[in-house]
Design an enzyme around this catalytic site. Sequence first.
Site, PDB file in Angstrom:
ATOM      1  N   TYR A  72      30.565  18.904  66.216  1.00  0.00           N
ATOM      2  CA  TYR A  72      30.489  20.177  65.503  1.00  0.00           C
ATOM      3  C   TYR A  72      29.091  20.324  64.921  1.00  0.00           C
ATOM      4  O   TYR A  72      28.721  19.660  63.969  1.00  0.00           O
ATOM      5  CB  TYR A  72      31.521  20.244  64.375  1.00  0.00           C
ATOM      6  N   PHE A 221      43.792  25.348  66.019  1.00  0.00           N
ATOM      7  CA  PHE A 221      43.896  26.811  66.102  1.00  0.00           C
ATOM      8  C   PHE A 221      45.281  27.280  65.650  1.00  0.00           C
ATOM      9  O   PHE A 221      45.948  28.049  66.347  1.00  0.00           O
ATOM     10  CB  PHE A 221      43.596  27.310  67.516  1.00  0.00           C
ATOM     11  N   PRO A 222      45.751  26.828  64.476  1.00  0.00           N
ATOM     12  CA  PRO A 222      47.076  27.254  63.993  1.00  0.00           C
ATOM     13  C   PRO A 222      47.156  28.749  63.729  1.00  0.00           C
ATOM     14  O   PRO A 222      48.255  29.312  63.659  1.00  0.00           O
ATOM     15  CB  PRO A 222      47.253  26.449  62.698  1.00  0.00           C
ATOM     16  N   GLY A 225      42.635  30.619  66.347  1.00  0.00           N
ATOM     17  CA  GLY A 225      41.257  30.251  66.643  1.00  0.00           C
ATOM     18  C   GLY A 225      40.346  31.452  66.778  1.00  0.00           C
ATOM     19  O   GLY A 225      40.336  32.353  65.938  1.00  0.00           O
ATOM     20  N   THR A 227      40.564  33.805  68.774  1.00  0.00           N
ATOM     21  CA  THR A 227      41.346  35.006  69.070  1.00  0.00           C
ATOM     22  C   THR A 227      42.529  35.030  68.113  1.00  0.00           C
ATOM     23  O   THR A 227      43.585  34.462  68.402  1.00  0.00           O
ATOM     24  CB  THR A 227      41.848  35.001  70.528  1.00  0.00           C
ATOM     25  N   LEU A 229      45.853  35.470  65.937  1.00  0.00           N
ATOM     26  CA  LEU A 229      47.191  35.875  66.348  1.00  0.00           C
ATOM     27  C   LEU A 229      47.406  37.358  66.100  1.00  0.00           C
ATOM     28  O   LEU A 229      47.087  37.876  65.033  1.00  0.00           O
ATOM     29  CB  LEU A 229      48.236  35.082  65.554  1.00  0.00           C
TER      30      LEU A 229
END
Length: 302
Positions: A72, A221-222, A225, A227, A229
């Site tokens: 990262y 990506f809960p 991420g 995009t 939800l």
Amino acid sequence: MTTTRTTATATTTLPGGTWTLGDLTVTRFGYGAMQLAGPGVMGPPADREGALAVLREAVRLGITHIDTADAYGPRVTNRLIHEALHPYPDTLHIATKVGARRDADGGWPPAREPDDLRRAVHDNLEALGVDTLDLVNLRLGDATGPRPGSLATAYETLVELQREGLIRHLGLSNATPGQVAEAETIAPFVCVQNLYNLAHRQDDALIDRLAAQGVAYVPYFPLGGFTPLQSATLSQVAERHGVRPVAVALAWLLRRSPNILLIPGTSSVAHLRENVAGAALTLTEEDLAALDTIGGDQGPTP
């Protein structure tokens, strides 16, 4: 190098309680450091002091599980973690990942040859300022998602580094169920970290199997991420409770299975506090039934 630890006391009770990763007790609500790097997870943050403040606030809130990777930035988030939190509290446990590097275009090419993995482990040790890494996840697949294939050579390399005392616990990331099963024949691991959220539920069976074995599942990506939800049902449930959809998505994950550990990321102290408060939302049976209808795949992994 010599690792120094300090003592810290949580100032709040975090939603979800705790989970045990091997011999490490962590809060189920953790923090993912990826968003502390610059755009595209490349380069330094626009607001360095703000990034340091988020990390310090995470610990102040009682979070004891921070997820990072030397890729990262690269080498940005680990150095921020060291600057903000070292010497680390005894209660704080940092999970990192190896198995991918960054290229000049911001891509994530695999780096899973033994020499790559050894170099990555030592880079993480140096940047975080520790003698032993609490948890190292072997990142498999590629930027589009998991890919079938044997993990034996790469995983056995990490097992060797564990025997050398450089790694405390092992985990898998971006793994297929077949790779999880293969790893079980080689050496124990304490978690699997895969893409999973309300809209991406391809790992439902795997989550349940790991829960029965006492192994954690960490959805990356809960919240979708890159995009976010998007679901009319999710919005309706959120409106019913007077909260933002993010609260519902996080609360649902904690409710989904006791072995799920959350690592939502943010570069904002306000959003961090909002995520913690949102995950404490109590969902009704009506809510859960509605949310279970979402499912489906929103597209390839970013």
